[in-house]
Design a protein around this motif. Structure first.
Motif, mmCIF file in Angstrom:
data_model
loop_
_atom_site.group_PDB
_atom_site.id
_atom_site.type_symbol
_atom_site.label_atom_id
_atom_site.label_comp_id
_atom_site.label_asym_id
_atom_site.label_seq_id
_atom_site.Cartn_x
_atom_site.Cartn_y
_atom_site.Cartn_z
ATOM 1 N N THR A 781 0.895 -1.279 -0.109
ATOM 2 C CA THR A 781 -0.056 0.149 0.014
ATOM 3 C C THR A 781 0.878 1.175 0.065
ATOM 4 O O THR A 781 2.222 1.259 0.526
ATOM 5 C CB THR A 781 -0.760 -0.001 1.258
ATOM 6 N N HIS A 783 0.233 5.762 0.073
ATOM 7 C CA HIS A 783 -0.690 6.909 0.453
ATOM 8 C C HIS A 783 0.082 8.416 0.021
ATOM 9 O O HIS A 783 1.255 8.386 0.291
ATOM 10 C CB HIS A 783 -1.143 7.007 1.797
ATOM 11 N N TRP A 856 -6.502 1.497 -7.096
ATOM 12 C CA TRP A 856 -6.413 3.097 -6.417
ATOM 13 C C TRP A 856 -7.893 3.630 -6.345
ATOM 14 O O TRP A 856 -8.789 3.135 -7.113
ATOM 15 C CB TRP A 856 -5.571 3.766 -7.032
ATOM 16 N N GLU A 862 -4.679 6.907 -2.509
ATOM 17 C CA GLU A 862 -4.648 5.478 -1.888
ATOM 18 C C GLU A 862 -4.319 4.519 -3.002
ATOM 19 O O GLU A 862 -5.203 4.373 -3.975
ATOM 20 C CB GLU A 862 -5.752 4.895 -1.056
ATOM 21 N N TYR A 864 -2.897 0.399 -4.088
ATOM 22 C CA TYR A 864 -2.806 -0.898 -3.515
ATOM 23 C C TYR A 864 -2.374 -1.824 -4.620
ATOM 24 O O TYR A 864 -2.896 -1.703 -5.688
ATOM 25 C CB TYR A 864 -4.326 -1.417 -3.044
#
Length: 1110
Positions: A781, A783, A856, A862, A864
């Motif tokens: 992940t 951010h 995303w 975010e 992934y």
């Protein structure tokens, strides 16, 4: 005076008797007259007439009648009294003496004056006394002795007789009380006997039992009263005999002897009464007991008669002969099992008949009622036994014919299979034809009992069991056998002709180029070439005559070969169908065995004590909906499958028609973890061991509880086999659809079993829409916060997550393995977070790894990064997510067209490159030209330019220029997405993820133009480590390139030795040579590998069933 006529008893006048103014001494006169003595009693004048009358009346009633008839002798002792007392006594006696008098003896006063006065006055007043008997005045005791012997007089009167007035009163009271008791006892017994004699016999068992108990209790009370009376009489007799016991020389007086006789008479009377009552009671008790026996017999007769009727009706239902050997065996097994019940009933009936015979032998009063019932029971038993034997013989005969048909059918199938297995090309030679002919001859010679005789013999021998269906079955098998024999005859004729051909001598002739001599007539290559030649030219003009004849012969051979191939496929289809039916019947039998041998026994009162507490009332948990599954297969599915015996290629229709019913297996599989857990708790209990012992099973219950799971898995294997042999048949499409549906059920069962294992999700999973896919992945992940991007914990090691893709959301869960065995080891999933599919976008290829893709949201705030186990799994998931997003785009487009019909957006297509697909991606962004250049100048990687060029023919990551471009992020060609938007995606994707920064990125190329990728490779040469952190490998080892370091070295894991270390990129290129990674598909290959539907095979899709052997 006492006017009451009832006899007086000593107990009534005890106070008067105790005054002793008169008493019976027990003496007797010479003629046996009883003597009543009036002793000195100064207060005689004070005695009332009533007292005087009662005492004299009682005293005169005591002696026997023979004595009283003679008359009484009165002895009046007035020696100490006056004449007046003598006169008053005589007057009172003369006026009220109740008995007969024989003699009155008076001892006059002894004083001179009173004696003289009494002599004078007696003479003058003699007539006043009115005595009919003589009254003699005595002056002394001596004179008295002249009238009465001294032994009959008491000691007060100068006699020798002992007398105790108190004892006399006691004896008289006891004797009279005993007599009264004897009288009452006799009356009570008489009344009770009358009651018993008048009692009507009841018609019910309970009433008869109650009556017998009541009468027995009353009889026991009577016996107790008798014993009390006998005991009292015995004690009284001992009291009377006491003087004799004390002094054997003692002589009882007459009264004592009479008392003794009276008591003895009463005791005898009591004994006689008791004996008579006992005899009567025995008769009455016997009658009541026989009545109770009769009522029990009649009750048992009615029960047995009803059960015999049920048995007869049940036996009448065993009229079927079965439609197959297994069916007939099953019916015979049911009949044999029921025979035990029949034998129990017959034994009970015959036992009841013998019981009736015993009642008759014991002189039962209802012999006329019992005898016909016994005869009827024996007749019915004989009828039932005969019916049972006839049914068994009937079924045995049917089973014999069934097995004959089965052997004949198998023999025919094997014969057809033998014909199909003989290679035609080898039979063209003399030796091959001889061998094939010998093989056929041997097969026919070994037919033996496998071959059916003529039909007339079968009709005659099995006439009793042949119904129309059975007759049709016999004719069908016989026709099949006839057809097979005809095929054998044709084959034998052909083989004999081939074997009889003589080899012609070879003559040297000039070779003809048009002659086809290089391959035999049956050669597939020759046939293909002939067909090609004759299709290109006119057979009449361009093919020579000899060639035309050869082609014609070849065509006949090919036609025969095709016909034999069809026969072979038909045989194989029948084999698959036979396996389906046989396993289905066995499956039904196993389910029935479990339900009867285990489930039903849980309700058996005799087995309740063996059931442990955790298992009580848990039958539904342990067996789930197995009864529902059994009834569906027994009553419906098996019968419908049997209808396709002759057309196995159409069996797919049966599965399609019952596909909804087969979904009952989902409920069973959902309950299986609970059932498995309960079994683990109680597997060693005595209940399961006892049931397994009764069933004679070698395997425990858990093996049979797995049967439904194995069965639903077995269907797809059988359908695959059937489809393989039915490609050109009519039902091929139905078979394919049935197979797909069965696989869909398996996937739905597997997915739902994973879904119910999710914990921690607060919402309703059903609101997320249909579960499309689920599987395990490695997930990173990241951010984006403001203008800076931060990787989550700078992970070298990814998170292991199990993803659940629904129509409306994507769930991320953590898989947790549970301890235990079997289903107890099934994983559970802890919910972590979810993404709404309406706000999700995907990047199909990420970081140079064809197994990775990005998910995303929120404009890539975010992201992934998801790594699939294989490239195929990744492709399947990407395609499925694309379908979800495309569906959402269509919905949005329709909604937009409805709101603003004139504002239809048309986006130009975007060339392949860093492909991002999001239905809700924002419009355009402004960014620096340097970032654009950076994005556009990236190496020719999976996410670089729209038209990548190959970097080398053998490069593991070189994209294929012939593959299709990657999926368009705007599948409907919406306008407004310019290249700047795409470049932004690409620059953001690579920003912060250079090869030096991301250990999982493997983009660099070597000096020779070769590029290393993370993945698995085979080592082509040995390599010895040069440093402590280096890794040694040998030729043939399998290694995995894990990550690339900062100094051009790779961190490598030797999968063969399980060791890890660093190796330089240059050495790696030399070591792995041209070896290709098993994970080295490029992004173009990944995107163009084909679209897999949701039913495509994922690594986890059928995990729960992959370890189960069907």
């Amino acid at each position: 005076m006492q006017l009451d006529s009832s006899p007086l008893r000593a107990a009534d006048i005890t106070p008067d008797l105790k005054r002793q103014f008169a008493f019976l001494s027990g003496g007797r006169g010479d003629n046996g007259s009883p003597i009543i003595v009036f002793p000195e009693f100064p207060a005689f004048g004070e005695i009332t007439d009533r007292e005087f009358h009662n005492v004299l009346t009682y005293l005169t009633s005591v002696p026997s009648l023979s004595s009283t008839d003679v008359g009484f002798i009165l002895v009046i002792d007035r020696r100490q009294d006056r004449w007046a007392a003598v006169k008053g006594t005589l007057l009172r006696i003369a006026g009220s003496f109740p008995g007969n008098l024989q003699l009155v003896l008076v001892l006059r006063p002894t004083t001179l004056f009173q004696r003289t006065l009494s002599d004078i006055l007696f003479k003058f007043n003699k007539d006043e006394f009115k005595m009919k008997v003589p009254v003699i005045m005595l002056s002394s005791i001596t004179e008295l002795h002249s009238y009465i012997d001294r032994s009959q007089l008491t000691q007060e009167l100068g006699g020798t007789q002992e007398y105790c007035h108190e004892k006399w009163i006691s004896h008289r009271t006891a004797i009279e009380g005993f007599a009264l008791m004897v009288k009452k006892t006799a009356q009570t017994l008489q009344s009770f006997g009358t009651e018993l004699a008048e009692t009507e016999l009841p018609n019910e068992i309970q009433a008869t039992t109650t009556l017998l108990s009541t009468h027995t209790n009353k009889k026991d009370k009577m016996k107790e009263d008798l014993l009390v009376a006998l005991g009292q009489g015995s004690r009284l007799l001992e009291s009377i005999n006491e003087p004799v016991v004390r002094d054997p020389d003692h002589n009882m007086n007459q009264d004592e002897l009479e008392n003794l006789a009276t008591v003895q008479r009463l005791l005898s009377q009591l004994d006689e009464t008791e004996r008579a009552f006992d005899e009567f009671w025995v008769r009455h008790q016997t009658k009541l007991e026989q009545c109770l026996q009769l009522r029990h017999f009649e009750h048992n007769y009615r029960e047995v008669r009803a059960v015999l009727g049920q048995v007869s009706e049940k036996l009448a239902t065993f009229s079927e002969v079965g439609i197959s050997p297994a069916h007939a065996d099953h019916i015979f097994c049911e009949l044999t099992t029921y025979e035990e019940r029949v034998c129990e009933v017959l034994d009970r009936a015959l036992s009841l008949a013998r019981e009736g015979d015993e009642l008759i032998q014991n002189s039962h009063y209802a012999e006329d009622s019992i005898q016909p019932k016994c005869s009827e029971l024996r007749a019915i038993c004989e009828s039932v036994s005969s019916s049972l034997r006839a049914k068994k013989d009937h079924l045995l005969k049917a089973m014999e014919l069934h097995h004959c048909l089965e052997r004949a059918s198998k023999w025919v199938d094997d014969g057809i299979y033998l014909l199909a297995s003989q290679p035609v090309d080898k039979c063209q030679s003399h030796e091959g034809a001889e061998l094939a002919l010998q093989e056929l001859e041997r097969y026919l010679d070994n037919a033996g009992q496998n071959q059916l005789t003529d039909l007339s013999t079968i009709w005659t021998e099995y006439e009793a069991v042949l119904n129309q269906q059975f007759r049709d079955q016999v004719e069908k098998v016989f026709q099949k056998q006839t057809s097979m024999q005809e095929m054998f005859d044709k084959r034998r004729v052909s083989l004999k002709k081939l074997a009889a051909k003589q080899t012609r001598p070879v003559q040297p002739v000039a070779p003809r180029p048009e002659a086809f001599i290089k391959s035999p007539l049956s050669s597939p290559a020759h046939r293909a070439q002939q067909e090609k030649n004759c299709s290109e030219t006119d057979s009449g003009n361009n093919c020579e005559k000899g060639n035309g004849q050869l082609q014609n012969g070849d065509s006949n051979s090919r036609h025969a070969s095709l016909s034999e191939e069809e026969e072979n496929l038909a045989v194989l289809r029948r084999h698959v169908m036979n396996e389906l039916l046989e396993t289905e019947r066995a499956y039904v039998e196993e389910l029935l065995c479990v339900l009867q041998g285990y489930a039903s026994e849980m309700d058996n009162p005799a087995m309740v004590h063996l059931i442990p507490a955790p298992l009580q009332n848990k039958k539904e948990v342990l067996f789930g909906n197995m009864p529902e599954i059994y009834h569906f297969h027994r009553r419906t599915f098996l019968r419908e499958l049997e209808q396709y015996t002759d057309c196995p290629e159409l069996v797919g229709r049966c599965f399609l028609q019952r596909m909804t019913d087969l979904q009952i297996y989902e409920k069973y599989c959902h309950n299986k973890p609970r059932s498995e857990s309960l079994w683990r708790q109680c597997s060693d209990c005595a209940f399961f061991q006892e049931c397994q012992k009764k069933l004679e099973h070698k395997l425990g219950l858990d093996s049979y509880l797995l049967k439904p799971v194995q069965r639903i898995t077995k269907y797809q294997l059988l359908l695959k086999e059937m489809l393989k042999y039915s490609k050109s048949c009519e039902g091929a499409d139905d078979l394919q659809e049935a197979l797909t549906s069965i696989l869909g059920i398996l996937k739905a069962v597997n997915d739902s079993m994973h879904l119910i294992a999710i914990t921690g999700y607060e919402g309703n999973l059903s609101e997320l829409g249909k579960l499309l896919m689920q599987g395990s992945f490695s997930v990173w992940t990241e951010h984006k916060k403001g203008h800076a991007k931060v990787k989550d914990l700078a992970r070298f090691k990814p998170m292991q997550r199990h993803l659940f893709l629904h129509e409306k959301a994507l769930l991320f869960c953590k898989r947790r393995e549970e301890n235990g065995e079997g289903y107890e080891k099934a994983p559970s999933y802890s919910f972590k977070h979810s993404l709404n599919m309406s706000a999700v976008g995907i990047t199909e290829n990420a970081k140079g790894d064809n197994k990775k893709f990005e998910i995303w949201c929120n404009s890539r705030e975010e992201v992934y990064i998801v790594q699939a186990p294989t490239a195929e799994v990744k492709t399947t998931w990407v395609n499925e997510i694309r379908k979800v997003l495309t569906t959402q785009l269509e919905a949005c487009r329709e909604a937009s067209q409805q709101r603003a019909p004139d504002s239809v957006f048309q986006f130009p297509p975007v060339p392949s490159g860093a492909v991002s697909l999001s239905p809700f991606k924002s419009g355009q962004k402004s960014f620096k030209k340097g970032e654009e250049k950076k994005a556009e100048s990236c190496s020719p990687d999976v996410n670089s330019s729209s038209s990548p060029k190959p970097t080398g023919k053998g490069s593991p990551t070189s994209p294929d220029h012939k593959t299709k471009r990657q999926s368009d992020p705007t599948p409907f060609g919406f306008k407004g997405w310019n290249k700047a938007s795409l470049s932004l995606d690409a620059s953001e994707e690579h920003d912060g993820y250079s090869s030096a920064e991301d250990p999982l990125n493997s983009d660099p190329e070597d000096d020779n133009g070769k590029k290393l990728c993370a993945g698995k490779y085979t080592v082509m040469a040995d390599y010895e480590k040069s440093g402590a952190q280096d890794l040694s490998v040998k030729s043939g080892d399998m290694v995995q390139l894990v990550k690339e370091g900062d100094d051009g070295q790779w961190f490598v894991r030797n999968l063969s030795s399980s060791k890890e270390g660093w190796i330089t990129a240059a050495n790696l290129i030399t070591l792995i040579g041209k070896s290709k990674s098993c994970q080295s598909l490029t992004s173009s290959e990944g995107s163009g590998s084909g679209n897999l539907s949701t039913s495509s095979s994922c690594s986890e899709t059928y995990t729960s069933f992959s370890d189960i052997k069907p």
